[in-house]
Design an enzyme around this catalytic site. Structure first.
Site, PDB file in Angstrom:
ATOM      1  N   ASP A  18       0.792  -1.243   0.000  1.00 16.56           N
ATOM      2  CA  ASP A  18       0.000   0.000   0.000  1.00 16.56           C
ATOM      3  C   ASP A  18       0.825   1.294   0.000  1.00 16.56           C
ATOM      4  OD1 ASP A  18      -1.962  -1.924   0.241  1.00 16.56           O
ATOM      5  OD2 ASP A  18      -2.830  -1.164   2.098  1.00 16.56           O
ATOM      6  N   ASP A  39      -4.534  -0.794  -1.850  1.00 15.70           N
ATOM      7  CA  ASP A  39      -5.825  -0.632  -1.182  1.00 15.70           C
ATOM      8  C   ASP A  39      -6.763   0.012  -2.209  1.00 15.70           C
ATOM      9  OD1 ASP A  39      -6.829  -1.185   1.455  1.00 15.70           O
ATOM     10  OD2 ASP A  39      -6.922   0.976   1.882  1.00 15.70           O
ATOM     11  N   HIS A  67     -10.704   0.772  -2.651  1.00 17.11           N
ATOM     12  CA  HIS A  67     -12.080   0.756  -2.137  1.00 17.11           C
ATOM     13  C   HIS A  67     -13.062   1.431  -3.094  1.00 17.11           C
ATOM     14  CE1 HIS A  67     -10.403  -0.505   1.647  1.00 17.11           C
ATOM     15  NE2 HIS A  67      -9.811   0.641   1.899  1.00 17.11           N
ATOM     16  N   HIS A 103     -17.360   2.902   0.782  1.00 15.99           N
ATOM     17  CA  HIS A 103     -16.947   1.634   1.393  1.00 15.99           C
ATOM     18  C   HIS A 103     -17.305   1.589   2.875  1.00 15.99           C
ATOM     19  CE1 HIS A 103     -13.940  -1.414   2.864  1.00 15.99           C
ATOM     20  NE2 HIS A 103     -14.368  -2.015   1.769  1.00 15.99           N
ATOM     21  N   HIS A 131     -10.599   6.939   1.804  1.00 17.06           N
ATOM     22  CA  HIS A 131      -9.232   6.851   1.285  1.00 17.06           C
ATOM     23  C   HIS A 131      -9.162   5.791   0.186  1.00 17.06           C
ATOM     24  CE1 HIS A 131      -9.453   3.558   4.184  1.00 17.06           C
ATOM     25  NE2 HIS A 131      -8.528   2.972   3.454  1.00 17.06           N
ATOM     26  N   LYS A 184      -7.020  -4.948  -2.953  1.00 21.06           N
ATOM     27  CA  LYS A 184      -7.783  -5.465  -1.804  1.00 21.06           C
ATOM     28  C   LYS A 184      -8.700  -4.392  -1.275  1.00 21.06           C
ATOM     29  CE  LYS A 184      -4.015  -4.306   1.301  1.00 21.06           C
ATOM     30  NZ  LYS A 184      -4.760  -3.268   2.040  1.00 21.06           N
ATOM     31  N   CYS A 217      -1.848  -2.843   7.632  1.00 25.17           N
ATOM     32  CA  CYS A 217      -1.783  -3.761   6.494  1.00 25.17           C
ATOM     33  C   CYS A 217      -0.490  -4.572   6.449  1.00 25.17           C
ATOM     34  CB  CYS A 217      -2.043  -3.003   5.199  1.00 25.17           C
ATOM     35  SG  CYS A 217      -3.770  -2.463   5.113  1.00 25.17           S
TER      36      CYS A 217
HETATM   37  C1  VGL Z   1      -4.607   0.606   5.731  1.00 28.74           C
HETATM   38  C2  VGL Z   1      -6.198   1.441   7.135  1.00 28.74           C
HETATM   39  C3  VGL Z   1      -7.159   1.348   6.147  1.00 28.74           C
HETATM   40  C4  VGL Z   1      -3.175   0.219   5.530  1.00 28.74           C
HETATM   41  C5  VGL Z   1      -5.544   0.484   4.726  1.00 28.74           C
HETATM   42  O1  VGL Z   1      -2.731   0.140   4.361  1.00 28.74           O
HETATM   43  O2  VGL Z   1      -2.487  -0.019   6.534  1.00 28.74           O
HETATM   44  N1  VGL Z   1      -4.951   1.074   6.921  1.00 28.74           N
HETATM   45  N2  VGL Z   1      -6.809   0.865   4.949  1.00 28.74           N
HETATM   46 ZN    ZN Z   2      -8.246   0.935   3.380  1.00 23.93          ZN
END
Ligand code: VGL
Ligand code: ZN
Length: 209
Positions: A16, A54, A56, A60, A89, A114, A159
């Site tokens: 990410d 990430d 979404h 979401h 986000h 994801k 993550c």
């Molecule tokens: C993440 C919070 C929400 C991450 C992703 O990449 O750590 N944290 N979505």
């Molecule tokens: Zn996320």
């Protein structure tokens, strides 16, 4: 000590490294962009690199804005367990969801997206937050004979943490490279993550030479 001589069954899993997790982004991790040059350097030493993104849909269920009366960073109960709510986000197709412009993605063999199901979040590169719905990454790694997974990216305590635990749980060697990670650190979550990773047999290295 782990053997850090890299070989053909080793993969760097970059978690990410997206604009929304970097300074100026919607869910900025302090110093998040500092991982970019580190990861670019690390990637040069690996024969195999994969990235997660990430990804979404708008609205979401992990977004606080989808839960009237709730605020970002609250925890709510979802059918699959507790879920932290986040600012909107990494919405599919937005600039915030794009990889950091300086991240060298050229040698990535796989990009795994994801969090694309509206009703469930996914921290881990391997499973959604129900801990059962697979992303397919484990099958990919097994098919390719990749057994030792080195992790770096954002965020250490979400993550990266969930991905490292799942890698171990699935029988891969799992090694987190600290210099290539930065944390959100919400209410002590970073300490919790390092302790749980150590307990699960996830290895931790400061950096690779
Ligand atoms: C993440 C919070 C929400 C991450 C992703 O990449 O750590 N944290 N979505
Ligand atoms: Zn996320």
């Amino acid at each position: 000590m782990i053997n850090t001589k890299l070989g053909d069954s080793d993969l760097l899993l970059v978690i990410d490294v997206q604009n929304d997790f970097c300074p100026g982004g919607a869910l900025a991790v302090t110093d998040g962009d500092a991982v970019v040059p580190v990861i670019n350097r690390l990637a040069e030493g690996f024969g195999h690199v994969a990235l997660t993104q990430d990804w979404h849909p708008a609205g979401h269920s992990s977004f606080a804005t989808a839960h009237p009366g709730s605020a970002a960073f609250d925890t709510i109960s979802m059918p699959y367990g507790p879920q932290t709510l986040w600012p909107d986000h990494c919405v599919q197709g937005t600039a915030g969801a794009a990889f950091h412009p300086q991240l060298d993605t050229r040698r990535a063999e796989l990009v795994i997206r994801k969090g694309f199901r509206a009703e469930i979040d996914s921290y881990s590169a391997f499973y959604e937050n129900d801990r059962r719905t697979p992303t397919g990454l484990a099958g990919y790694l097994r098919d390719r004979g990749l057994r030792r997974i080195f992790l770096a990216g954002l965020a250490t305590d979400y993550c990266v943490y969930y991905s490292a635990l799942d890698a171990r749980r699935l029988g891969f060697d799992s090694i987190v490279i600290e210099a290539g990670c930065r944390a959100i650190d919400l209410a002590g979550s970073l300490d919790v993550a390092w302790t749980a990773m150590a307990d699960a047999g996830v290895q931790r290295v400061g950096d690779l030479a």
